[in-house]
Design a protein around this motif. Sequence first.
Motif, PDB file in Angstrom:
ATOM      1  N   GLY A   1       0.814  -1.215   0.000  1.00  0.00           N
ATOM      2  CA  GLY A   1       0.000   0.000   0.000  1.00  0.00           C
ATOM      3  C   GLY A   1       0.845   1.262   0.000  1.00  0.00           C
ATOM      4  N   VAL A   2       1.903   1.309   0.830  1.00  0.00           N
ATOM      5  CA  VAL A   2       2.764   2.498   0.910  1.00  0.00           C
ATOM      6  C   VAL A   2       3.513   2.711  -0.404  1.00  0.00           C
ATOM      7  CG1 VAL A   2       4.816   3.454   2.033  1.00  0.00           C
ATOM      8  CG2 VAL A   2       3.012   2.405   3.401  1.00  0.00           C
ATOM      9  N   VAL A   3       4.054   1.631  -0.978  1.00  0.00           N
ATOM     10  CA  VAL A   3       4.780   1.761  -2.244  1.00  0.00           C
ATOM     11  C   VAL A   3       3.851   2.228  -3.353  1.00  0.00           C
ATOM     12  CG1 VAL A   3       6.003   0.467  -4.038  1.00  0.00           C
ATOM     13  CG2 VAL A   3       6.533   0.071  -1.623  1.00  0.00           C
ATOM     14  N   THR A   4       2.641   1.693  -3.405  1.00  0.00           N
ATOM     15  CA  THR A   4       1.683   2.091  -4.436  1.00  0.00           C
ATOM     16  C   THR A   4       1.295   3.560  -4.297  1.00  0.00           C
ATOM     17  OG1 THR A   4       0.807  -0.165  -4.502  1.00  0.00           O
ATOM     18  CG2 THR A   4      -0.564   1.567  -5.447  1.00  0.00           C
ATOM     19  N   LEU A   5       1.025   3.966  -3.056  1.00  0.00           N
ATOM     20  CA  LEU A   5       0.677   5.378  -2.824  1.00  0.00           C
ATOM     21  C   LEU A   5       1.838   6.301  -3.172  1.00  0.00           C
ATOM     22  CD1 LEU A   5      -1.308   5.177   0.550  1.00  0.00           C
ATOM     23  CD2 LEU A   5      -2.202   5.762  -1.707  1.00  0.00           C
ATOM     24  N   ASN A   6       3.041   5.877  -2.852  1.00  0.00           N
ATOM     25  CA  ASN A   6       4.221   6.697  -3.161  1.00  0.00           C
ATOM     26  C   ASN A   6       4.390   6.880  -4.669  1.00  0.00           C
ATOM     27  OD1 ASN A   6       6.573   8.164  -2.752  1.00  0.00           O
ATOM     28  ND2 ASN A   6       7.854   6.328  -2.744  1.00  0.00           N
ATOM     29  N   LEU A   7       4.276   5.798  -5.416  1.00  0.00           N
ATOM     30  CA  LEU A   7       4.407   5.894  -6.870  1.00  0.00           C
ATOM     31  C   LEU A   7       3.297   6.739  -7.472  1.00  0.00           C
ATOM     32  CD1 LEU A   7       5.411   2.199  -7.728  1.00  0.00           C
ATOM     33  CD2 LEU A   7       6.889   4.235  -7.708  1.00  0.00           C
ATOM     34  N   THR A   8       2.063   6.514  -6.984  1.00  0.00           N
ATOM     35  CA  THR A   8       0.930   7.289  -7.504  1.00  0.00           C
ATOM     36  C   THR A   8       1.080   8.766  -7.191  1.00  0.00           C
ATOM     37  OG1 THR A   8      -0.490   5.353  -7.166  1.00  0.00           O
ATOM     38  CG2 THR A   8      -1.578   7.475  -7.490  1.00  0.00           C
ATOM     39  N   ALA A   9       1.525   9.065  -5.974  1.00  0.00           N
ATOM     40  CA  ALA A   9       1.697  10.475  -5.583  1.00  0.00           C
ATOM     41  C   ALA A   9       2.778  11.148  -6.409  1.00  0.00           C
ATOM     42  CB  ALA A   9       2.050  10.545  -4.099  1.00  0.00           C
ATOM     43  N   ASN A  10       3.875  10.459  -6.666  1.00  0.00           N
ATOM     44  CA  ASN A  10       4.949  11.060  -7.482  1.00  0.00           C
ATOM     45  C   ASN A  10       4.470  11.349  -8.899  1.00  0.00           C
ATOM     46  OD1 ASN A  10       6.978  11.183  -5.541  1.00  0.00           O
ATOM     47  ND2 ASN A  10       7.529   9.023  -5.833  1.00  0.00           N
ATOM     48  N   ILE A  11       3.699  10.406  -9.454  1.00  0.00           N
ATOM     49  CA  ILE A  11       3.191  10.632 -10.813  1.00  0.00           C
ATOM     50  C   ILE A  11       2.261  11.846 -10.856  1.00  0.00           C
ATOM     51  CG2 ILE A  11       1.738   9.655 -12.628  1.00  0.00           C
ATOM     52  CD1 ILE A  11       2.821   6.894 -11.840  1.00  0.00           C
ATOM     53  N   LEU A  12       1.357  11.923  -9.874  1.00  0.00           N
ATOM     54  CA  LEU A  12       0.424  13.054  -9.833  1.00  0.00           C
ATOM     55  C   LEU A  12       1.147  14.369  -9.584  1.00  0.00           C
ATOM     56  CD1 LEU A  12      -2.531  11.469  -7.818  1.00  0.00           C
ATOM     57  CD2 LEU A  12      -2.428  11.955 -10.266  1.00  0.00           C
ATOM     58  N   ILE A  13       2.165  14.345  -8.745  1.00  0.00           N
ATOM     59  CA  ILE A  13       2.907  15.582  -8.454  1.00  0.00           C
ATOM     60  C   ILE A  13       3.606  16.095  -9.707  1.00  0.00           C
ATOM     61  CG2 ILE A  13       4.931  16.480  -7.217  1.00  0.00           C
ATOM     62  CD1 ILE A  13       4.098  14.690  -4.857  1.00  0.00           C
ATOM     63  N   GLU A  14       4.250  15.208 -10.436  1.00  0.00           N
ATOM     64  CA  GLU A  14       4.978  15.631 -11.638  1.00  0.00           C
ATOM     65  C   GLU A  14       4.039  16.129 -12.733  1.00  0.00           C
ATOM     66  OE1 GLU A  14       7.314  12.302 -12.789  1.00  0.00           O
ATOM     67  OE2 GLU A  14       8.706  12.473 -11.097  1.00  0.00           O
ATOM     68  N   GLN A  15       2.803  15.629 -12.760  1.00  0.00           N
ATOM     69  CA  GLN A  15       1.882  16.010 -13.823  1.00  0.00           C
ATOM     70  C   GLN A  15       1.081  17.267 -13.498  1.00  0.00           C
ATOM     71  OE1 GLN A  15      -0.540  12.565 -14.566  1.00  0.00           O
ATOM     72  NE2 GLN A  15       1.068  11.483 -15.737  1.00  0.00           N
ATOM     73  N   SER A  16       0.832  17.511 -12.209  1.00  0.00           N
ATOM     74  CA  SER A  16      -0.114  18.588 -11.874  1.00  0.00           C
ATOM     75  C   SER A  16       0.477  19.701 -11.018  1.00  0.00           C
ATOM     76  CB  SER A  16      -1.317  17.987 -11.131  1.00  0.00           C
ATOM     77  OG  SER A  16      -0.886  17.320  -9.943  1.00  0.00           O
ATOM     78  N   ILE A  17       1.720  19.562 -10.569  1.00  0.00           N
ATOM     79  CA  ILE A  17       2.320  20.586  -9.704  1.00  0.00           C
ATOM     80  C   ILE A  17       3.380  21.338 -10.499  1.00  0.00           C
ATOM     81  CG2 ILE A  17       3.541  21.019  -7.531  1.00  0.00           C
ATOM     82  CD1 ILE A  17       0.716  19.955  -7.172  1.00  0.00           C
ATOM     83  N   ALA A  18       3.439  22.650 -10.222  1.00  0.00           N
ATOM     84  CA  ALA A  18       4.452  23.486 -10.883  1.00  0.00           C
ATOM     85  C   ALA A  18       5.845  23.015 -10.489  1.00  0.00           C
ATOM     86  CB  ALA A  18       4.255  24.949 -10.502  1.00  0.00           C
ATOM     87  N   PRO A  19       6.810  23.125 -11.405  1.00  0.00           N
ATOM     88  CA  PRO A  19       8.168  22.613 -11.129  1.00  0.00           C
ATOM     89  C   PRO A  19       8.798  23.206  -9.882  1.00  0.00           C
ATOM     90  CG  PRO A  19       7.912  23.065 -13.470  1.00  0.00           C
ATOM     91  CD  PRO A  19       6.686  23.594 -12.805  1.00  0.00           C
ATOM     92  N   ASP A  20       8.559  24.477  -9.600  1.00  0.00           N
ATOM     93  CA  ASP A  20       9.184  25.082  -8.431  1.00  0.00           C
ATOM     94  C   ASP A  20       8.551  24.630  -7.122  1.00  0.00           C
ATOM     95  OD1 ASP A  20       6.818  26.274  -9.113  1.00  0.00           O
ATOM     96  OD2 ASP A  20       7.416  28.258  -8.364  1.00  0.00           O
ATOM     97  N   GLN A  21       7.397  23.965  -7.191  1.00  0.00           N
ATOM     98  CA  GLN A  21       6.723  23.504  -5.967  1.00  0.00           C
ATOM     99  C   GLN A  21       6.815  21.987  -5.768  1.00  0.00           C
ATOM    100  OE1 GLN A  21       2.713  24.899  -6.406  1.00  0.00           O
ATOM    101  NE2 GLN A  21       3.235  27.042  -5.932  1.00  0.00           N
TER     102      GLN A  21
END
Length: 204
Positions: A22-42
């Motif tokens: 569960g932790v590994v899956t959430l970590n991978l999912t969160a990283n993908i979402l962060i890179e796609q929807s968060i500004a690079p400086d944030q």
Amino acid sequence: MRFWRQLRWQMIGVQMLVVVVGVVTLNLTANILIEQSIAPDQVAAVRTAVMQALTIAAVAATIAGLTTSILLVQVILRSLRSIARSSRRIAAGRYDERVTVPASDELRAVAESFNQMAEALEQIEQRRITMIGNVAHELRTPLAGIEGYLEGLIDGVLPNTANTFLDMKQEVRRLRRLVDDLQTLSRVEAGQIALHFTTFDINE
């Protein structure tokens, strides 16, 4: 390893595997979402916050998983140990032994089946004791008759004639019939004789 063959460690291992996946899956999912929807400086700040949240969630999930696993294992092992102790007592001849029926459906089914088996064994033992008593009583009558004839012959009370020996022979035949019946009963219980059941009018 030996401890992995024990139920408690298997259940704890399964719970921890679920937490890790569960932790590994959430970590991978969160990283993908962060890179796609968060500004690079944030990205760095958001990733740090997510990792902190995942760490707290992982610790909480681990504690909860360990606690529930230990409690569940204790419930299961308590019932299994009770059945094991009762099995040893039944093997020692205490056929009145019964186990407490737990609340869980699966464990309740096992406990009820065990109690039914113990009750059946107790009834079989009671029938065996009763049969031994009945057999002893039935064998005592012809043996007493033969003993009486022999004492009468020895004391000279009974005549040493063919009629006396014929009477003794009747008692021997009666004794033999009882022994033959016991042998037949033993073969029936051992499954060596096939029984064919039919219905009939008892009045006839």
